[in-house]
Design an enzyme around this catalytic site. Structure first.
Site, PDB file in Angstrom:
ATOM      1  N   ASP A  37       0.864  -1.190   0.000  1.00 23.07           N
ATOM      2  CA  ASP A  37       0.000   0.000   0.000  1.00 23.07           C
ATOM      3  C   ASP A  37       0.899   1.238   0.000  1.00 23.07           C
ATOM      4  O   ASP A  37       1.984   1.219   0.592  1.00 23.07           O
ATOM      5  CB  ASP A  37      -0.897  -0.008   1.248  1.00 23.07           C
ATOM      6  CG  ASP A  37      -2.161   0.804   1.058  1.00 23.07           C
ATOM      7  OD1 ASP A  37      -3.265   0.243   1.154  1.00 23.07           O
ATOM      8  OD2 ASP A  37      -2.045   2.032   0.812  1.00 23.07           O
ATOM      9  N   VAL A  90      -7.717  -1.689  -4.700  1.00 26.74           N
ATOM     10  CA  VAL A  90      -7.652  -0.271  -4.320  1.00 26.74           C
ATOM     11  C   VAL A  90      -9.073   0.281  -4.199  1.00 26.74           C
ATOM     12  O   VAL A  90     -10.039  -0.362  -4.608  1.00 26.74           O
ATOM     13  CB  VAL A  90      -6.845   0.546  -5.351  1.00 26.74           C
ATOM     14  CG1 VAL A  90      -5.428   0.023  -5.454  1.00 26.74           C
ATOM     15  CG2 VAL A  90      -7.512   0.520  -6.716  1.00 26.74           C
ATOM     16  N   SER A 131     -11.296  -5.350  -6.240  1.00 25.35           N
ATOM     17  CA  SER A 131     -12.266  -4.319  -5.845  1.00 25.35           C
ATOM     18  C   SER A 131     -13.381  -4.255  -6.886  1.00 25.35           C
ATOM     19  O   SER A 131     -13.178  -4.566  -8.051  1.00 25.35           O
ATOM     20  CB  SER A 131     -11.589  -2.956  -5.706  1.00 25.35           C
ATOM     21  OG  SER A 131     -10.512  -2.819  -6.585  1.00 25.35           O
ATOM     22  N   CYS A 278     -20.397  -0.410   0.144  1.00 27.03           N
ATOM     23  CA  CYS A 278     -20.697  -1.038  -1.142  1.00 27.03           C
ATOM     24  C   CYS A 278     -22.080  -0.764  -1.724  1.00 27.03           C
ATOM     25  O   CYS A 278     -22.204  -0.423  -2.898  1.00 27.03           O
ATOM     26  CB  CYS A 278     -20.536  -2.550  -1.019  1.00 27.03           C
ATOM     27  SG  CYS A 278     -18.830  -3.016  -0.786  1.00 27.03           S
ATOM     28  N   PHE A 279     -23.133  -0.957  -0.916  1.00 26.25           N
ATOM     29  CA  PHE A 279     -24.471  -0.994  -1.500  1.00 26.25           C
ATOM     30  C   PHE A 279     -24.815   0.255  -2.308  1.00 26.25           C
ATOM     31  O   PHE A 279     -25.144   0.180  -3.486  1.00 26.25           O
ATOM     32  CB  PHE A 279     -25.526  -1.229  -0.402  1.00 26.25           C
ATOM     33  CG  PHE A 279     -25.602  -2.643   0.075  1.00 26.25           C
ATOM     34  CD1 PHE A 279     -24.832  -3.638  -0.500  1.00 26.25           C
ATOM     35  CD2 PHE A 279     -26.457  -3.005   1.104  1.00 26.25           C
ATOM     36  CE1 PHE A 279     -24.896  -4.955  -0.065  1.00 26.25           C
ATOM     37  CE2 PHE A 279     -26.536  -4.316   1.551  1.00 26.25           C
ATOM     38  CZ  PHE A 279     -25.760  -5.289   0.971  1.00 26.25           C
TER      39      PHE A 279
HETATM   40  C1  UDX Z   1     -22.126  -6.124   1.590  1.00 32.12           C
HETATM   41  C2  UDX Z   1     -22.445  -7.516   1.006  1.00 32.12           C
HETATM   42  O1  UDX Z   1     -23.210  -8.259   1.958  1.00 32.12           O
HETATM   43  C3  UDX Z   1     -21.157  -8.258   0.664  1.00 32.12           C
HETATM   44  O2  UDX Z   1     -21.467  -9.490   0.045  1.00 32.12           O
HETATM   45  C4  UDX Z   1     -20.332  -7.391  -0.276  1.00 32.12           C
HETATM   46  O3  UDX Z   1     -19.101  -8.042  -0.573  1.00 32.12           O
HETATM   47  C5  UDX Z   1     -20.067  -6.034   0.333  1.00 32.12           C
HETATM   48  O4  UDX Z   1     -21.312  -5.396   0.681  1.00 32.12           O
HETATM   49  P1  UDX Z   1     -21.381  -5.213   3.981  1.00 32.12           P
HETATM   50  O5  UDX Z   1     -21.689  -3.866   3.421  1.00 32.12           O
HETATM   51  O6  UDX Z   1     -20.079  -5.428   4.673  1.00 32.12           O
HETATM   52  O7  UDX Z   1     -21.437  -6.321   2.822  1.00 32.12           O
HETATM   53  O8  UDX Z   1     -22.509  -5.614   5.053  1.00 32.12           O
HETATM   54  P2  UDX Z   1     -23.980  -6.222   4.980  1.00 32.12           P
HETATM   55  O9  UDX Z   1     -24.082  -7.247   6.033  1.00 32.12           O
HETATM   56  O10 UDX Z   1     -24.359  -6.643   3.623  1.00 32.12           O
HETATM   57  O11 UDX Z   1     -24.891  -5.002   5.447  1.00 32.12           O
HETATM   58  C6  UDX Z   1     -25.067  -3.838   4.650  1.00 32.12           C
HETATM   59  C7  UDX Z   1     -26.060  -2.910   5.312  1.00 32.12           C
HETATM   60  O12 UDX Z   1     -27.373  -3.450   5.255  1.00 32.12           O
HETATM   61  C8  UDX Z   1     -25.802  -2.647   6.803  1.00 32.12           C
HETATM   62  O13 UDX Z   1     -26.018  -1.287   7.081  1.00 32.12           O
HETATM   63  C9  UDX Z   1     -26.813  -3.527   7.499  1.00 32.12           C
HETATM   64  O14 UDX Z   1     -27.155  -3.064   8.774  1.00 32.12           O
HETATM   65  C10 UDX Z   1     -27.976  -3.434   6.542  1.00 32.12           C
HETATM   66  N1  UDX Z   1     -28.916  -4.567   6.637  1.00 32.12           N
HETATM   67  C11 UDX Z   1     -28.509  -5.835   6.358  1.00 32.12           C
HETATM   68  C12 UDX Z   1     -30.242  -4.330   6.968  1.00 32.12           C
HETATM   69  O15 UDX Z   1     -30.637  -3.188   7.202  1.00 32.12           O
HETATM   70  N2  UDX Z   1     -31.119  -5.394   7.028  1.00 32.12           N
HETATM   71  C13 UDX Z   1     -30.724  -6.662   6.759  1.00 32.12           C
HETATM   72  O16 UDX Z   1     -31.582  -7.562   6.822  1.00 32.12           O
HETATM   73  C14 UDX Z   1     -29.378  -6.888   6.423  1.00 32.12           C
HETATM   74  P1  ADP Z   2     -11.664  -1.517   0.202  1.00 31.95           P
HETATM   75  O1  ADP Z   2     -12.822  -1.364   1.155  1.00 31.95           O
HETATM   76  O2  ADP Z   2     -12.128  -1.762  -1.227  1.00 31.95           O
HETATM   77  O3  ADP Z   2     -10.632  -2.498   0.635  1.00 31.95           O
HETATM   78  P2  ADP Z   2     -10.044   0.698   1.174  1.00 31.95           P
HETATM   79  O4  ADP Z   2     -10.261   2.156   0.916  1.00 31.95           O
HETATM   80  O5  ADP Z   2     -10.245   0.166   2.549  1.00 31.95           O
HETATM   81  O6  ADP Z   2     -10.949  -0.080   0.108  1.00 31.95           O
HETATM   82  O7  ADP Z   2      -8.553   0.301   0.746  1.00 31.95           O
HETATM   83  C1  ADP Z   2      -7.938   0.633  -0.453  1.00 31.95           C
HETATM   84  C2  ADP Z   2      -6.424   0.854  -0.232  1.00 31.95           C
HETATM   85  O8  ADP Z   2      -5.776   0.976  -1.494  1.00 31.95           O
HETATM   86  C3  ADP Z   2      -6.062   2.125   0.543  1.00 31.95           C
HETATM   87  O9  ADP Z   2      -5.332   1.770   1.715  1.00 31.95           O
HETATM   88  C4  ADP Z   2      -5.157   2.941  -0.454  1.00 31.95           C
HETATM   89  O10 ADP Z   2      -4.088   3.599   0.192  1.00 31.95           O
HETATM   90  C5  ADP Z   2      -4.649   1.838  -1.363  1.00 31.95           C
HETATM   91  N1  ADP Z   2      -4.214   2.319  -2.685  1.00 31.95           N
HETATM   92  C6  ADP Z   2      -4.895   3.081  -3.574  1.00 31.95           C
HETATM   93  N2  ADP Z   2      -4.174   3.280  -4.709  1.00 31.95           N
HETATM   94  C7  ADP Z   2      -3.001   2.617  -4.549  1.00 31.95           C
HETATM   95  C8  ADP Z   2      -1.809   2.415  -5.383  1.00 31.95           C
HETATM   96  N3  ADP Z   2      -1.719   2.934  -6.603  1.00 31.95           N
HETATM   97  N4  ADP Z   2      -0.787   1.673  -4.870  1.00 31.95           N
HETATM   98  C9  ADP Z   2      -0.887   1.129  -3.631  1.00 31.95           C
HETATM   99  N5  ADP Z   2      -1.962   1.275  -2.817  1.00 31.95           N
HETATM  100  C10 ADP Z   2      -3.003   2.003  -3.256  1.00 31.95           C
END
Ligand code: UDX
Ligand code: ADP
Ligand code: UDX
Length: 482
Positions: A37, A90, A131, A278-279
């Site tokens: 990183d 990343v 990612s 993510c969502f």
């Molecule tokens: C999500 C996906 O589940 C995972 O597969 C993907 O790789 C990344 O995004 P994450 O965001 O870590 O994972 O958590 P998740 O458990 O999915 O919860 C997302 C949000 O939904 C949270 O805020 C959680 O509280 C909410 N949630 C989840 C609800 O409100 N109700 C539910 O029944 C489930």
């Molecule tokens: P994720 O939730 O997808 O893992 P994060 O933001 O937690 O994302 O982590 C992404 C990481 O990638 C950060 O720590 C950032 O510093 C690193 N990063 C971004 N661009 C580069 C790069 N060109 N070389 C090395 N590390 C990088």
């Protein structure tokens, strides 16, 4: 291309790269795994006793492999240059300015990583998208790699291997995944690259759980999986509003529909809204892709999942204000939970942030407690404007800072407060001494349970006025006409 993988480098030591590579190293002692990183502070933390992210079970996995075949380093170029497989993990945030701001994924970090890989590669490599990226990113990345590498003998094969782990259960999800998905080109070299990556996962994942697909299907599957999961939450949350209006109970409705095997019982918990990195990002990205391809109806359909989520957070704030006699101005409100879900210290896109902003807008004083989120993080989040692209470069603390206190003790946070708002489903919230809390609060004392985790009947017996999301309304809260 090396037929067998001896060394893996992962660019990005974040929430995805760190835990995923720790598990790969644990399960594949014959492979050297180096997570690199550019952020040296992060790398230092990965090499210390205090890891930069909180994830149950992660410490043990890291301790077992670190120094053996798992390494964290900021010497990015050296390790990428030496690797057979380079995972790219990343950050791909939503663009905050320019074309597609607020929707499109910002691929600047990705492109930077690709240019760097090309410049240091002396041997052929498999480059793996870890990612989440927009569909067809692999095509763009391949062009960057090909055009920036001076040695014509060096070949790059791009694979898409999206990560499906959820925060809070990352180690469990990595150890026993529902599936591992590997997308590659349907060419001889593409297929052989898929086999090499497959052989890494086969160290611990049963072969029938390793799915292969073409590159575009794999990229699209990740966005679709997150969109479907989020859609379930918005669907049940929309029904929670209808339940409150009719006297139905969303828990009963969710249970009843969940027993239909076509629907399934998981991911149907009504809540104050979904959060996480993510969502929302992935849906906005999906919407943007559909818009650019002229699929307006499809874009509108998925955009409504985010609209309902915003509606749910807004609705919660309105409930709080209405129930408390239409004014929360100057009132102390205790916020229990700031993380976007339990068992994580992550606050990205947390619904708590929008709810707190809404309450502050009406001049409430907030006393916030979360078992894992740091005080600095909470203050920083609340000081950041929601839409930074509306206020470019603005990160100045808002005027509301004086109205926000972050406490280390929930009982202290509740002292003299008018209301408790449960915004994260932390297990410890269920175990508190609510008699003691009630006695220390102003009366009438309100509980607004945005996660439906507390024992509402018991709280009512103690004397609380309880609002539980999607449940029949307390007569005290009901409007005269409802
Ligand atoms: C999500 C996906 O589940 C995972 O597969 C993907 O790789 C990344 O995004 P994450 O965001 O870590 O994972 O958590 P998740 O458990 O999915 O919860 C997302 C949000 O939904 C949270 O805020 C959680 O509280 C909410 N949630 C989840 C609800 O409100 N109700 C539910 O029944 C489930
Ligand atoms: P994720 O939730 O997808 O893992 P994060 O933001 O937690 O994302 O982590 C992404 C990481 O990638 C950060 O720590 C950032 O510093 C690193 N990063 C971004 N661009 C580069 C790069 N060109 N070389 C090395 N590390 C990088
Ligand atoms: C439905 C419900 O399934 C049933 O529980 C309820 O009691 C009545 O309504 P039905 O309309 O008889 O039953 O058939 P169903 O199998 O659900 O199919 C409905 C429509 O959806 C059909 O046109 C079917 O072709 C279509 N469908 C179903 C799809 O297009 N794709 C699918 O994956 C499933």
């Amino acid at each position: 291309m090396s037929p067998r993988c001896k060394k893996i480098a992962c660019i990005g030591a974040g929430y995805v790269g760190g835990p995923t590579m720790a598990m790969v190293a644990l399960k594949c002692p014959d492979i050297e795994v180096v997570v690199v990183d550019i952020n040296e502070v992060r790398i230092k933390a990965w090499n210390s006793e205090e890891l930069p992210i909180y994830e149950p079970g992660l410490d043990d996995v890291v301790k077992a492999a670190r120094g053996r075949n798992l390494f964290f380093s900021s010497d990015v170029k050296r390790h990428v240059g030496e690797a057979d497989i380079v995972f790219v993990s990343v950050n791909t945030p939503t663009k905050t300015r320019g074309v597609g701001a607020g929707k499109a994924a910002d691929l600047a970090y990705w492109e930077g990583a690709a240019r760097m890989i090309a410049s240091v590669s002396k041997t052929s490599k498999i480059v793996v998208e870890k990612s989440t990226v927009p569909v067809k990113t692999a095509e763009a990345i391949e062009k960057v790699l090909r055009r920036n590498c001076s040695d014509p003998a060096v070949q790059f094969e791009i694979l898409s291997n999206p990560e499906f782990l959820a925060e809070g259960t990352a180690i469990e999800d990595l150890e026993r995944p529902d599936r591992v998905l590997i997308g590659g080109k349907e060419t001889p070299s593409g297929r052989s690259a898929v086999e090499v990556l497959k052989s890494v996962y086969e160290h611990w994942v049963p072969a029938e759980r390793i799915l292969t697909a073409n590159l575009w299907s794999a990229e699209l599957s990740k966005l679709t999986a997150n969109a479907f999961l989020a859609q379930r939450i918005s669907s049940i949350n929309s029904i929670s509003a209808l339940c409150e209006a009719t006297g139905a109970d969303v828990g009963q409705v969710a249970h009843s529909i969940g027993t239909d095997s076509r629907i399934g019982g998981k991911f149907l918990n009504a809540s104050v809204g979904f959060g996480g990195s993510c969502f929302q990002k992935d849906i906005l990205n999906l919407v943007y892709i559909c818009e650019t391809l002229g699929l307006k109806q499809v874009a509108d359909y998925w955009a409504s999942v985010v609209s309902i989520n915003d509606y749910q957070k807004q609705r919660f704030v309105e409930r709080v204000i209405e129930a408390m006699f239409n004014t929360i101005s100057g009132k102390k409100i205790t916020v229990l939970g700031f993380a976007f879900k339990k068992d994580t210290g992550d606050t990205r896109e947390t619904p708590a942030l929008d709810v707190c902003q809404g309450l502050l807008q009406d001049n409430a004083r907030l006393y916030i407690y979360d078992p894992k989120v740091t005080e600095n993080q909470i203050h920083a989040d609340l000081a950041t404007p929601k839409f930074e692209w509306d206020h470019p470069g603005s990160r100045t603390p808002s005027r509301k800072q004086d109205s926000i206190k972050v406490l280390q003790d929930p009982y202290e946070a509740a002292q003299d407060s008018h209301a408790l708002c449960v915004l994260t489903e932390w297990d410890e919230f269920k175990k508190y001494d609510y008699e003691r809390i009630y006695d220390s609060m102003m009366k009438p004392a309100f509980v607004f349970d945005g996660r439906n985790i507390l024992d509402h009947e018991r709280l009512r017996k103690i004397g609380f006025i309880v609002y539980a999301l999607g449940k029949p309304l307390d007569p005290f809260i009901q409007k005269p006409y409802s």
